[in-house]
Write a protein that holds these residues in place. Sequence first.
Motif, PDB file in Angstrom:
ATOM      1  N   MET A  23     -14.078 -35.156  13.066  1.00 23.58           N
ATOM      2  CA  MET A  23     -13.264 -34.142  13.751  1.00 23.58           C
ATOM      3  C   MET A  23     -11.683 -34.224  12.986  1.00 23.58           C
ATOM      4  SD  MET A  23     -11.899 -33.542  17.607  1.00 23.58           S
ATOM      5  CE  MET A  23     -10.510 -34.658  17.216  1.00 23.58           C
ATOM      6  N   PHE A  24     -11.095 -33.506  12.548  1.00 25.55           N
ATOM      7  CA  PHE A  24      -9.772 -33.356  11.768  1.00 25.55           C
ATOM      8  C   PHE A  24      -8.717 -32.444  12.634  1.00 25.55           C
ATOM      9  CE2 PHE A  24     -10.714 -35.211   7.869  1.00 25.55           C
ATOM     10  CZ  PHE A  24     -11.961 -34.835   7.615  1.00 25.55           C
ATOM     11  N   PRO A  25      -7.772 -33.335  13.229  1.00 29.52           N
ATOM     12  CA  PRO A  25      -6.621 -32.608  13.922  1.00 29.52           C
ATOM     13  C   PRO A  25      -5.669 -31.752  12.861  1.00 29.52           C
ATOM     14  CG  PRO A  25      -6.240 -34.908  13.727  1.00 29.52           C
ATOM     15  CD  PRO A  25      -7.435 -34.784  13.177  1.00 29.52           C
ATOM     16  N   VAL A  26      -5.402 -30.483  12.723  1.00 34.22           N
ATOM     17  CA  VAL A  26      -4.906 -29.696  11.747  1.00 34.22           C
ATOM     18  C   VAL A  26      -3.831 -28.990  12.320  1.00 34.22           C
ATOM     19  CG1 VAL A  26      -6.866 -29.544  10.097  1.00 34.22           C
ATOM     20  CG2 VAL A  26      -6.284 -27.732  11.745  1.00 34.22           C
ATOM     21  N   VAL A  27      -2.918 -28.444  11.581  1.00 31.59           N
ATOM     22  CA  VAL A  27      -1.777 -27.896  11.721  1.00 31.59           C
ATOM     23  C   VAL A  27      -2.001 -26.618  10.763  1.00 31.59           C
ATOM     24  CG1 VAL A  27       0.551 -27.165  12.438  1.00 31.59           C
ATOM     25  CG2 VAL A  27      -0.469 -29.450  13.118  1.00 31.59           C
ATOM     26  N   PHE A  28      -2.109 -25.357  11.160  1.00 29.77           N
ATOM     27  CA  PHE A  28      -2.024 -24.227  10.391  1.00 29.77           C
ATOM     28  C   PHE A  28      -1.378 -22.972  10.816  1.00 29.77           C
ATOM     29  CE2 PHE A  28      -4.444 -20.873  12.456  1.00 29.77           C
ATOM     30  CZ  PHE A  28      -5.025 -21.653  13.656  1.00 29.77           C
ATOM     31  N   SER A  29      -0.960 -22.319   9.915  1.00 31.94           N
ATOM     32  CA  SER A  29      -0.264 -20.946  10.185  1.00 31.94           C
ATOM     33  C   SER A  29      -1.474 -19.824  10.066  1.00 31.94           C
ATOM     34  CB  SER A  29       0.647 -20.653   8.953  1.00 31.94           C
ATOM     35  OG  SER A  29       1.833 -21.515   9.264  1.00 31.94           O
ATOM     36  N   GLY A  30      -1.235 -18.857  10.833  1.00 31.79           N
ATOM     37  CA  GLY A  30      -2.213 -17.685  10.906  1.00 31.79           C
ATOM     38  C   GLY A  30      -1.457 -16.233  11.148  1.00 31.79           C
ATOM     39  N   ILE A  31      -2.267 -15.317  11.185  1.00 29.79           N
ATOM     40  CA  ILE A  31      -1.551 -14.090  11.546  1.00 29.79           C
ATOM     41  C   ILE A  31      -2.302 -13.590  12.627  1.00 29.79           C
ATOM     42  CG2 ILE A  31      -1.114 -11.661  10.986  1.00 29.79           C
ATOM     43  CD1 ILE A  31      -0.980 -12.486   7.848  1.00 29.79           C
ATOM     44  N   THR A  32      -1.507 -13.111  13.756  1.00 36.21           N
ATOM     45  CA  THR A  32      -2.229 -12.422  14.923  1.00 36.21           C
ATOM     46  C   THR A  32      -1.860 -11.285  15.200  1.00 36.21           C
ATOM     47  OG1 THR A  32      -0.620 -13.313  16.578  1.00 36.21           O
ATOM     48  CG2 THR A  32      -2.419 -14.707  15.915  1.00 36.21           C
ATOM     49  N   PHE A  33      -2.253 -10.418  15.990  1.00 35.10           N
ATOM     50  CA  PHE A  33      -1.684  -8.885  16.418  1.00 35.10           C
ATOM     51  C   PHE A  33      -1.803  -8.772  18.067  1.00 35.10           C
ATOM     52  CE2 PHE A  33      -0.861  -4.535  15.902  1.00 35.10           C
ATOM     53  CZ  PHE A  33      -1.356  -3.998  16.885  1.00 35.10           C
ATOM     54  N   LYS A  34      -0.514  -8.564  18.529  1.00 35.95           N
ATOM     55  CA  LYS A  34      -0.408  -8.421  19.850  1.00 35.95           C
ATOM     56  C   LYS A  34       0.411  -7.163  20.458  1.00 35.95           C
ATOM     57  CE  LYS A  34       0.598 -10.843  24.130  1.00 35.95           C
ATOM     58  NZ  LYS A  34       1.363 -11.861  24.998  1.00 35.95           N
ATOM     59  N   LEU A  35      -0.089  -6.522  21.350  1.00 38.27           N
ATOM     60  CA  LEU A  35       0.595  -5.189  21.587  1.00 38.27           C
ATOM     61  C   LEU A  35       1.588  -5.805  23.011  1.00 38.27           C
ATOM     62  CD1 LEU A  35      -2.156  -2.614  21.926  1.00 38.27           C
ATOM     63  CD2 LEU A  35      -0.425  -2.382  20.436  1.00 38.27           C
ATOM     64  N   TYR A  36       2.877  -5.363  22.844  1.00 40.00           N
ATOM     65  CA  TYR A  36       3.937  -5.558  23.759  1.00 40.00           C
ATOM     66  C   TYR A  36       4.051  -4.331  24.764  1.00 40.00           C
ATOM     67  CZ  TYR A  36       4.443  -9.946  21.697  1.00 40.00           C
ATOM     68  OH  TYR A  36       4.363 -11.265  21.015  1.00 40.00           O
ATOM     69  N   ARG A  37       4.343  -4.382  25.994  1.00 41.19           N
ATOM     70  CA  ARG A  37       5.039  -3.408  26.802  1.00 41.19           C
ATOM     71  C   ARG A  37       6.249  -3.075  26.284  1.00 41.19           C
ATOM     72  NH1 ARG A  37       7.503  -4.238  31.860  1.00 41.19           N
ATOM     73  NH2 ARG A  37       7.651  -2.108  32.750  1.00 41.19           N
ATOM     74  N   GLY A  38       6.277  -1.724  26.257  1.00 41.63           N
ATOM     75  CA  GLY A  38       7.708  -1.289  25.518  1.00 41.63           C
ATOM     76  C   GLY A  38       7.926  -1.321  24.226  1.00 41.63           C
ATOM     77  N   GLU A  39       6.617  -1.498  23.294  1.00 40.24           N
ATOM     78  CA  GLU A  39       6.944  -1.599  22.048  1.00 40.24           C
ATOM     79  C   GLU A  39       6.476   0.003  21.409  1.00 40.24           C
ATOM     80  OE1 GLU A  39       3.905  -4.292  20.295  1.00 40.24           O
ATOM     81  OE2 GLU A  39       4.494  -3.725  18.228  1.00 40.24           O
ATOM     82  N   ILE A  40       7.119   0.355  20.404  1.00 38.42           N
ATOM     83  CA  ILE A  40       6.577   1.665  19.770  1.00 38.42           C
ATOM     84  C   ILE A  40       5.909   1.508  18.522  1.00 38.42           C
ATOM     85  CG2 ILE A  40       7.511   3.719  18.890  1.00 38.42           C
ATOM     86  CD1 ILE A  40       9.952   3.602  20.991  1.00 38.42           C
ATOM     87  N   LEU A  41       4.681   2.068  18.288  1.00 41.48           N
ATOM     88  CA  LEU A  41       3.978   1.853  17.419  1.00 41.48           C
ATOM     89  C   LEU A  41       3.232   3.144  16.914  1.00 41.48           C
ATOM     90  CD1 LEU A  41       2.170  -0.881  19.235  1.00 41.48           C
ATOM     91  CD2 LEU A  41       2.733  -1.263  16.859  1.00 41.48           C
ATOM     92  N   GLU A  42       2.598   3.164  15.683  1.00 38.83           N
ATOM     93  CA  GLU A  42       1.925   4.501  15.274  1.00 38.83           C
ATOM     94  C   GLU A  42       0.467   4.060  15.159  1.00 38.83           C
ATOM     95  OE1 GLU A  42       3.980   5.440  11.750  1.00 38.83           O
ATOM     96  OE2 GLU A  42       5.283   6.331  12.631  1.00 38.83           O
ATOM     97  N   GLY A  43      -0.313   5.206  15.747  1.00 37.68           N
ATOM     98  CA  GLY A  43      -1.888   4.931  15.806  1.00 37.68           C
ATOM     99  C   GLY A  43      -2.651   6.219  15.392  1.00 37.68           C
ATOM    100  N   VAL A  44      -3.862   6.171  15.395  1.00 36.54           N
ATOM    101  CA  VAL A  44      -4.879   7.369  14.847  1.00 36.54           C
ATOM    102  C   VAL A  44      -5.784   7.764  16.203  1.00 36.54           C
ATOM    103  CG1 VAL A  44      -6.379   8.235  13.250  1.00 36.54           C
ATOM    104  CG2 VAL A  44      -4.794   6.442  12.698  1.00 36.54           C
ATOM    105  N   VAL A  45      -5.771   9.128  16.531  1.00 37.79           N
ATOM    106  CA  VAL A  45      -6.496   9.414  17.607  1.00 37.79           C
ATOM    107  C   VAL A  45      -7.807   9.233  17.191  1.00 37.79           C
ATOM    108  CG1 VAL A  45      -7.307  11.415  18.841  1.00 37.79           C
ATOM    109  CG2 VAL A  45      -4.917  10.985  18.364  1.00 37.79           C
ATOM    110  N   HIS A  46      -8.666   8.546  18.027  1.00 36.51           N
ATOM    111  CA  HIS A  46     -10.303   8.853  17.515  1.00 36.51           C
ATOM    112  C   HIS A  46     -11.269   9.317  18.554  1.00 36.51           C
ATOM    113  CE1 HIS A  46     -12.308   5.030  19.270  1.00 36.51           C
ATOM    114  NE2 HIS A  46     -10.984   4.515  19.524  1.00 36.51           N
TER     115      HIS A  46
END
Lengths: 138, 171
Positions: free
Chosen positions: B71-94
């Motif tokens: 077992m290796f304890p690591v520290v890493f960087s990554g990308i995540t995606f989260k929606l916030y209340r009040g945020e304005i975004l663009e999306g596609v109707v499906h």
Amino acid sequence: MSGEEEENAAELKIGDEFLKAKCLMNCEVSLILEHKYEQLRQTSEDPMNQVSQVFEKSLQYVKRFSRYKNPDAVRQVREILSRYQLAEFELCVLGNLCPETVEEAIAMVPSIKTKGRAHDDEAIEKMLNDLSLIKRFE
Amino acid sequence: MFLKVQLPWNVVIPAENLDAKGLMLQKAIVIRLMDEFATKKATKDLGYFLAVTTLDKVGEGKVRQNTGDVMFPVVFSGITFKLYRGEILEGVVHKVFKHGVLLRCGPVENICRIINICLRRINAFFLNDMPSKIEKDVVVRFIVIGTKWLEADREFQALVSLDGDYLGLIA
């Protein structure tokens, strides 16, 4: 619906840890994910099988919704927006939506006007002009 | 909103994957991380896990008693995606259905917009007074009204609105 009653991105209330976290614009994420996908393509014949659904959908999304494609342009956008004392979150919303007028910019990111910071209309207009110049010369 | 996060994690490498020279360690760790992410998909606090960008620190490996894995304890960087209340975004109707539309934005598929009654529904699209219609595959700009984390499905749902200045259909 939302667990934290206080959360409201329009007022920049998004939790202290996220205020300090680095936010990424769609165009920046696009460059990163495309690079990752390229790396996978070189090491296996069927890269699509190796990536998660989340990765695939996100890649499609950022490719479609990136306003700037060229890596230099992307860097310049971040650099220009960084000069205006914006929070990371505000910077990315502006970089993603590319408002064309000052009114639109304030509608997209209301917090640039409400926090008592010195963001007058002139400064915002100059910022939008600089952004549109990059787009023109991309 | 896409976030770049730095996280501590414990990565377990099975004994058979350990190379004698130790040169492939970083790669093995990154592969394990990505696998765990793909299965975990998302968390309530950080949103959807997209990718690992860098491995910042790898600690000393500890051999686990019964299995021989390390077992290796690591520290890493990554990308995540989260929606916030009040945020304005663009999306596609499906999907268009009786009471509203479903939007897709990034990895999130279940973004719901309940259309109010002043829009008329004709066939599979919505019309208002303006000469524009909201149908499948159009791009809309919306504001997030609320989000919900579904623990069982490990995904988010969101309720959004198209009412507001500079929101709605984007040409």
